[in-house]
Design an enzyme around this catalytic site. Structure first.
Site, PDB file in Angstrom:
ATOM      1  N   CYS A  22       0.835  -1.210   0.000  1.00 34.63           N
ATOM      2  CA  CYS A  22       0.000   0.000   0.000  1.00 34.63           C
ATOM      3  C   CYS A  22       0.867   1.256   0.000  1.00 34.63           C
ATOM      4  CB  CYS A  22      -0.928  -0.009   1.212  1.00 34.63           C
ATOM      5  SG  CYS A  22      -1.976   1.461   1.313  1.00 34.63           S
ATOM      6  N   CYS A  62      -6.238  -2.524   6.909  1.00 36.44           N
ATOM      7  CA  CYS A  62      -7.250  -1.476   6.757  1.00 36.44           C
ATOM      8  C   CYS A  62      -8.555  -1.982   6.157  1.00 36.44           C
ATOM      9  CB  CYS A  62      -6.701  -0.320   5.937  1.00 36.44           C
ATOM     10  SG  CYS A  62      -6.144  -0.796   4.290  1.00 36.44           S
TER      11      CYS A  62
END
Length: 373
Positions: free
Chosen positions: A103, A200
């Protein structure tokens, strides 16, 4: 005194205390600050509540408080294509990926950086606990965050020199407790907000349930390394090397009362190997192979170095010898290591500096392949 007013910094704001204080500090230092909220995942729950909406409200509240403009940008497609597909492919292959590393490389310092440039950014800033230092030749070195417990260089280890040239980490020299104090003193809306933990896109959801929505689980046999059948496993993707418990065999004894651990996987036969004892011999290895090897600054195509390494987040450094050839490397340990896990990041350090790292492919014990996959 340096005039920062002509330097535009676009801050990735998540709605948490770290990125809020990042924006505040830059504003106080006189920079031209813009806040941007990244929506990377549609996390609407079964009640129609989207936590991203709540987080964006917190970003808006803080941005209004410190008087900076703010925007929201949607990277759901980029995140799915560049991070989530990778995450699923690794689990499909029986490995244990680290999506945060990908990410940072692909979203926060690629898609977001590109977007920030369209806003006229000179730099992007995030609330990561890391430090960047520029040497006399203009090369940026990434150093560990001052707060050892919060240092996040492990997750930033795949960033390139070009990405680091544009990065600012205003919290790098601070302790987490100091960041909270700054937020409370300034009365920021996020001052008392709980830190987010975990992956997340999973959030508070049950990991096993979440994964089963995307990958069909294939049950198989659970065995000891000497061939004793211990029953059935629920799917290799649900287990990671070195994991204790979760196998449903706690009541079974193998000659002593030591707890059971996952010690290996055989993807081709769909077998999960288990063994007793934290330091079970099958969990120990003496070297590893890694790919996607990457350094934060230019290095020769082929070289050897001695340094320290981390094989998982918050693990103490271990002395290693690294033999690099292109984007692959062999990492030889000074002392045997436990539960080296394919799919996880191996990250290299020279003292305080993070040099880069790679993704673990295979572990070896005295030259023999560990039966991890």
């Amino acid at each position: 005194m340096t005039d920062n007013s002509k330097t535009r910094v676009v801050v990735g704001m998540s709605g948490g205390v770290d990125s809020s204080v990042t924006a505040l500090l830059l504003k106080e230092q006189g920079y031209d600050v813009i806040g941007v909220f990244m929506k990377n995942w549609d996390d609407t729950d079964e009640f129609g509540v989207c936590t991203a909406t709540e987080d964006y409200k917190d970003v808006a509240a803080v941005a209004d408080q410190i008087d900076i403009p703010y925007y929201s940008v949607n990277f759901e497609k980029e995140y799915w294509d560049r991070v989530f597909e990778y995450f699923l492919a690794e689990y499909r292959a029986g490995r244990t990926p680290n999506p945060d590393v990908m990410c940072n490389k692909e979203i926060k310092f690629k898609a977001f950086l590109d977007y920030a440039m369209t806003l006229g950014a000179d730099y992007v800033a995030t609330g990561h606990y890391a430090q960047v230092v520029r040497d006399e030749d203009g090369i940026v070195h990434m150093l560990r965050g001052a707060d050892n417990n919060k240092d996040q260089t492990y997750f930033l280890s795949q960033l390139s020199q070009e990405q680091l040239q544009k990065a600012m980490f205003p919290l790098g020299h601070l302790q987490k407790s100091e960041v909270r104090e700054i937020a409370e003193r300034a009365g920021l809306a996020t001052a008392k907000k709980k830190d987010s933990t975990g992956i997340c896109f999973i959030g508070e959801k049950n990991f096993k349930e979440f994964l089963s929505q995307y990958l069909p689980a294939q049950k198989g046999r659970m065995m000891t390394v000497d061939g004793r059948d211990m029953g059935e496993h629920n799917g290799l993707m649900y287990y990671t090397i070195g994991q204790r418990g979760g196998m449903g065999i706690g009541g079974q004894k193998g000659g002593d009362n030591a707890p059971w651990f996952v010690v290996g996987k055989d993807l081709s036969k769909n077998i999960l190997y288990v063994g007793q004892g934290f330091h079970h011999e099958s969990l120990m290895s003496t070297s590893l192979d890694a790919s996607t090897i990457h350094f934060t600054r230019d290095m020769p195509e082929e070289f050897e170095m001695e340094c320290t390494a981390k094989f998982r987040y918050r693990q103490p450094d271990s002395k290693v010898t690294v033999k690099v050839k292109g984007d692959k490397s062999e990492v030889i340990f000074a002392e045997p290591q436990r539960a080296i896990t394919p799919g996880q990041a191996v990250v290299f350090y020279d003292g305080q500096e993070c040099l880069g790292g790679g993704i673990i492919d295979q572990a070896y014990k005295d030259g023999k392949v560990c039966q991890y996959i």
